[in-house]
Design a protein around this motif. Structure first.
Motif, PDB file in Angstrom:
ATOM      1  N   CYS A  40       0.821  -1.216   0.000  1.00 20.90           N
ATOM      2  CA  CYS A  40       0.000   0.000   0.000  1.00 20.90           C
ATOM      3  C   CYS A  40       0.853   1.265   0.000  1.00 20.90           C
ATOM      4  CB  CYS A  40      -0.946   0.004   1.191  1.00 20.90           C
ATOM      5  SG  CYS A  40      -2.208  -1.261   1.081  1.00 20.90           S
ATOM      6  N   ARG A  41       1.941   1.234   0.752  1.00 18.11           N
ATOM      7  CA  ARG A  41       2.808   2.413   0.847  1.00 18.11           C
ATOM      8  C   ARG A  41       3.468   2.722  -0.495  1.00 18.11           C
ATOM      9  NH1 ARG A  41       6.724   2.444   5.627  1.00 18.11           N
ATOM     10  NH2 ARG A  41       4.879   3.288   6.605  1.00 18.11           N
ATOM     11  N   THR A  42       4.007   1.707  -1.166  1.00 15.40           N
ATOM     12  CA  THR A  42       4.681   1.959  -2.438  1.00 15.40           C
ATOM     13  C   THR A  42       3.689   2.393  -3.511  1.00 15.40           C
ATOM     14  OG1 THR A  42       4.614  -0.387  -3.055  1.00 15.40           O
ATOM     15  CG2 THR A  42       6.609   0.402  -1.969  1.00 15.40           C
ATOM     16  N   ILE A  43       2.473   1.875  -3.458  1.00 17.36           N
ATOM     17  CA  ILE A  43       1.444   2.304  -4.415  1.00 17.36           C
ATOM     18  C   ILE A  43       1.086   3.764  -4.172  1.00 17.36           C
ATOM     19  CG2 ILE A  43      -0.964   2.003  -5.112  1.00 17.36           C
ATOM     20  CD1 ILE A  43      -0.559  -1.017  -4.600  1.00 17.36           C
ATOM     21  N   ARG A  44       0.918   4.154  -2.912  1.00 18.55           N
ATOM     22  CA  ARG A  44       0.600   5.545  -2.572  1.00 18.55           C
ATOM     23  C   ARG A  44       1.723   6.475  -3.036  1.00 18.55           C
ATOM     24  NH1 ARG A  44      -2.024   9.086   1.033  1.00 18.55           N
ATOM     25  NH2 ARG A  44      -0.610  10.566   2.038  1.00 18.55           N
ATOM     26  N   GLN A  45       2.962   6.094  -2.755  1.00 22.03           N
ATOM     27  CA  GLN A  45       4.095   6.920  -3.156  1.00 22.03           C
ATOM     28  C   GLN A  45       4.163   7.056  -4.671  1.00 22.03           C
ATOM     29  OE1 GLN A  45       7.174   4.655  -1.248  1.00 22.03           O
ATOM     30  NE2 GLN A  45       7.052   5.825   0.660  1.00 22.03           N
ATOM     31  N   SER A  46       3.877   5.976  -5.366  1.00 23.60           N
ATOM     32  CA  SER A  46       3.892   5.993  -6.818  1.00 23.60           C
ATOM     33  C   SER A  46       2.804   6.911  -7.385  1.00 23.60           C
ATOM     34  CB  SER A  46       3.706   4.571  -7.346  1.00 23.60           C
ATOM     35  OG  SER A  46       3.662   4.553  -8.734  1.00 23.60           O
ATOM     36  N   VAL A  47       1.625   6.863  -6.788  1.00 25.53           N
ATOM     37  CA  VAL A  47       0.523   7.721  -7.241  1.00 25.53           C
ATOM     38  C   VAL A  47       0.886   9.188  -7.059  1.00 25.53           C
ATOM     39  CG1 VAL A  47      -1.850   8.436  -6.732  1.00 25.53           C
ATOM     40  CG2 VAL A  47      -1.296   6.011  -6.935  1.00 25.53           C
ATOM     41  N   ILE A  48       1.429   9.542  -5.897  1.00 28.44           N
ATOM     42  CA  ILE A  48       1.801  10.934  -5.628  1.00 28.44           C
ATOM     43  C   ILE A  48       2.869  11.395  -6.618  1.00 28.44           C
ATOM     44  CG2 ILE A  48       2.847  12.505  -3.949  1.00 28.44           C
ATOM     45  CD1 ILE A  48       1.607  10.685  -1.746  1.00 28.44           C
ATOM     46  N   THR A  49       3.895  10.575  -6.805  1.00 27.96           N
ATOM     47  CA  THR A  49       4.973  10.917  -7.728  1.00 27.96           C
ATOM     48  C   THR A  49       4.450  11.095  -9.144  1.00 27.96           C
ATOM     49  OG1 THR A  49       6.580   9.741  -6.377  1.00 27.96           O
ATOM     50  CG2 THR A  49       7.184  10.150  -8.666  1.00 27.96           C
ATOM     51  N   ASN A  50       3.590  10.193  -9.593  1.00 23.67           N
ATOM     52  CA  ASN A  50       3.058  10.273 -10.959  1.00 23.67           C
ATOM     53  C   ASN A  50       2.136  11.472 -11.149  1.00 23.67           C
ATOM     54  OD1 ASN A  50       4.434   8.091 -12.063  1.00 23.67           O
ATOM     55  ND2 ASN A  50       2.944   6.641 -11.265  1.00 23.67           N
ATOM     56  N   LEU A  51       1.378  11.843 -10.122  1.00 21.78           N
ATOM     57  CA  LEU A  51       0.540  13.039 -10.227  1.00 21.78           C
ATOM     58  C   LEU A  51       1.404  14.288 -10.404  1.00 21.78           C
ATOM     59  CD1 LEU A  51      -2.179  12.327  -7.504  1.00 21.78           C
ATOM     60  CD2 LEU A  51      -2.550  12.515  -9.970  1.00 21.78           C
ATOM     61  N   LEU A  52       2.456  14.385  -9.612  1.00 21.00           N
ATOM     62  CA  LEU A  52       3.343  15.545  -9.720  1.00 21.00           C
ATOM     63  C   LEU A  52       4.106  15.530 -11.038  1.00 21.00           C
ATOM     64  CD1 LEU A  52       4.681  15.660  -6.063  1.00 21.00           C
ATOM     65  CD2 LEU A  52       3.089  17.264  -7.139  1.00 21.00           C
ATOM     66  N   ARG A  53       4.544  14.363 -11.472  1.00 14.14           N
ATOM     67  CA  ARG A  53       5.291  14.235 -12.731  1.00 14.14           C
ATOM     68  C   ARG A  53       4.424  14.622 -13.926  1.00 14.14           C
ATOM     69  NH1 ARG A  53       7.880   8.629 -13.365  1.00 14.14           N
ATOM     70  NH2 ARG A  53       9.175   9.426 -11.694  1.00 14.14           N
ATOM     71  N   SER A  54       3.119  14.351 -13.836  1.00 13.87           N
ATOM     72  CA  SER A  54       2.221  14.668 -14.954  1.00 13.87           C
ATOM     73  C   SER A  54       1.833  16.142 -14.994  1.00 13.87           C
ATOM     74  CB  SER A  54       0.972  13.801 -14.882  1.00 13.87           C
ATOM     75  OG  SER A  54       0.154  14.194 -13.795  1.00 13.87           O
ATOM     76  N   GLY A  55       2.348  16.926 -14.035  1.00 12.54           N
ATOM     77  CA  GLY A  55       2.112  18.370 -14.081  1.00 12.54           C
ATOM     78  C   GLY A  55       0.976  18.865 -13.211  1.00 12.54           C
ATOM     79  N   ARG A  56       0.431  18.024 -12.373  1.00 11.47           N
ATOM     80  CA  ARG A  56      -0.640  18.478 -11.479  1.00 11.47           C
ATOM     81  C   ARG A  56      -0.106  19.519 -10.510  1.00 11.47           C
ATOM     82  NH1 ARG A  56      -5.607  15.780 -12.771  1.00 11.47           N
ATOM     83  NH2 ARG A  56      -4.858  14.158 -14.133  1.00 11.47           N
ATOM     84  N   ASP A  57      -0.958  20.438 -10.125  1.00 13.10           N
ATOM     85  CA  ASP A  57      -0.592  21.488  -9.189  1.00 13.10           C
ATOM     86  C   ASP A  57      -0.255  20.882  -7.824  1.00 13.10           C
ATOM     87  OD1 ASP A  57      -2.058  23.739  -7.103  1.00 13.10           O
ATOM     88  OD2 ASP A  57      -0.527  24.421  -8.519  1.00 13.10           O
ATOM     89  N   LEU A  58       0.819  21.362  -7.224  1.00 14.56           N
ATOM     90  CA  LEU A  58       1.288  20.845  -5.942  1.00 14.56           C
ATOM     91  C   LEU A  58       0.205  20.950  -4.871  1.00 14.56           C
ATOM     92  CD1 LEU A  58       3.774  19.819  -4.270  1.00 14.56           C
ATOM     93  CD2 LEU A  58       4.143  22.216  -3.692  1.00 14.56           C
ATOM     94  N   ARG A  59      -0.498  22.059  -4.835  1.00 11.48           N
ATOM     95  CA  ARG A  59      -1.542  22.272  -3.815  1.00 11.48           C
ATOM     96  C   ARG A  59      -2.691  21.284  -3.988  1.00 11.48           C
ATOM     97  NH1 ARG A  59      -3.471  23.090   0.917  1.00 11.48           N
ATOM     98  NH2 ARG A  59      -5.228  24.452   1.062  1.00 11.48           N
ATOM     99  N   ILE A  60      -3.073  21.011  -5.208  1.00  7.06           N
ATOM    100  CA  ILE A  60      -4.163  20.064  -5.470  1.00  7.06           C
ATOM    101  C   ILE A  60      -3.757  18.666  -5.025  1.00  7.06           C
ATOM    102  CG2 ILE A  60      -5.488  18.929  -7.307  1.00  7.06           C
ATOM    103  CD1 ILE A  60      -5.460  21.658  -8.759  1.00  7.06           C
ATOM    104  N   VAL A  61      -2.531  18.273  -5.349  1.00  5.16           N
ATOM    105  CA  VAL A  61      -2.034  16.955  -4.940  1.00  5.16           C
ATOM    106  C   VAL A  61      -1.946  16.892  -3.418  1.00  5.16           C
ATOM    107  CG1 VAL A  61      -0.115  15.324  -5.089  1.00  5.16           C
ATOM    108  CG2 VAL A  61      -0.805  16.625  -7.108  1.00  5.16           C
ATOM    109  N   GLN A  62      -1.493  17.968  -2.790  1.00  6.28           N
ATOM    110  CA  GLN A  62      -1.389  18.023  -1.333  1.00  6.28           C
ATOM    111  C   GLN A  62      -2.739  17.752  -0.676  1.00  6.28           C
ATOM    112  OE1 GLN A  62      -0.468  21.894   0.208  1.00  6.28           O
ATOM    113  NE2 GLN A  62      -0.873  21.285   2.307  1.00  6.28           N
TER     114      GLN A  62
END
Length: 87
Positions: A32-54
């Motif tokens: 679960c932890r590695t999946i969560r970390q991967s999702v966060i990283t991929n959201l930021l890598r795809s250009g999503r706004d930092l505040r929205i991801v936060q």
């Protein structure tokens, strides 16, 4: 809710994920932890706004989310493998 109307715990989810993905991504560890970390990283890598991801991931401070940003790590790894004398 899980079976018999009992709440699903984080431990139950981790067990299910571990069982379901065992052997698919060897030698990587999938939980679960590695999946969560991967999702966060991929959201930021795809250009999503930092505040929205936060807000999406529930971090209190933007700096917690910002730690998942990777600036050119893939390019650095590729260059190191290509030009390193032992690589």
């Amino acid at each position: 809710m899980g079976s018999r109307q009992n709440p699903v715990t984080a431990e139950d989810i981790t067990k299910q994920v571990t069982r379901s993905f065992k052997g698919f991504y060897a030698p990587r560890k999938v939980n679960c932890r590695t999946i969560r970390q991967s999702v966060i990283t991929n959201l930021l890598r795809s250009g999503r706004d930092l505040r929205i991801v936060q807000v999406f991931v529930g971090h209190k401070y933007p700096s917690s989310t910002e730690k998942y940003k990777q600036s050119g790590m893939e390019e650095l790894k590729a260059a190191a493998q290509k030009f390193h004398p032992l690589g």
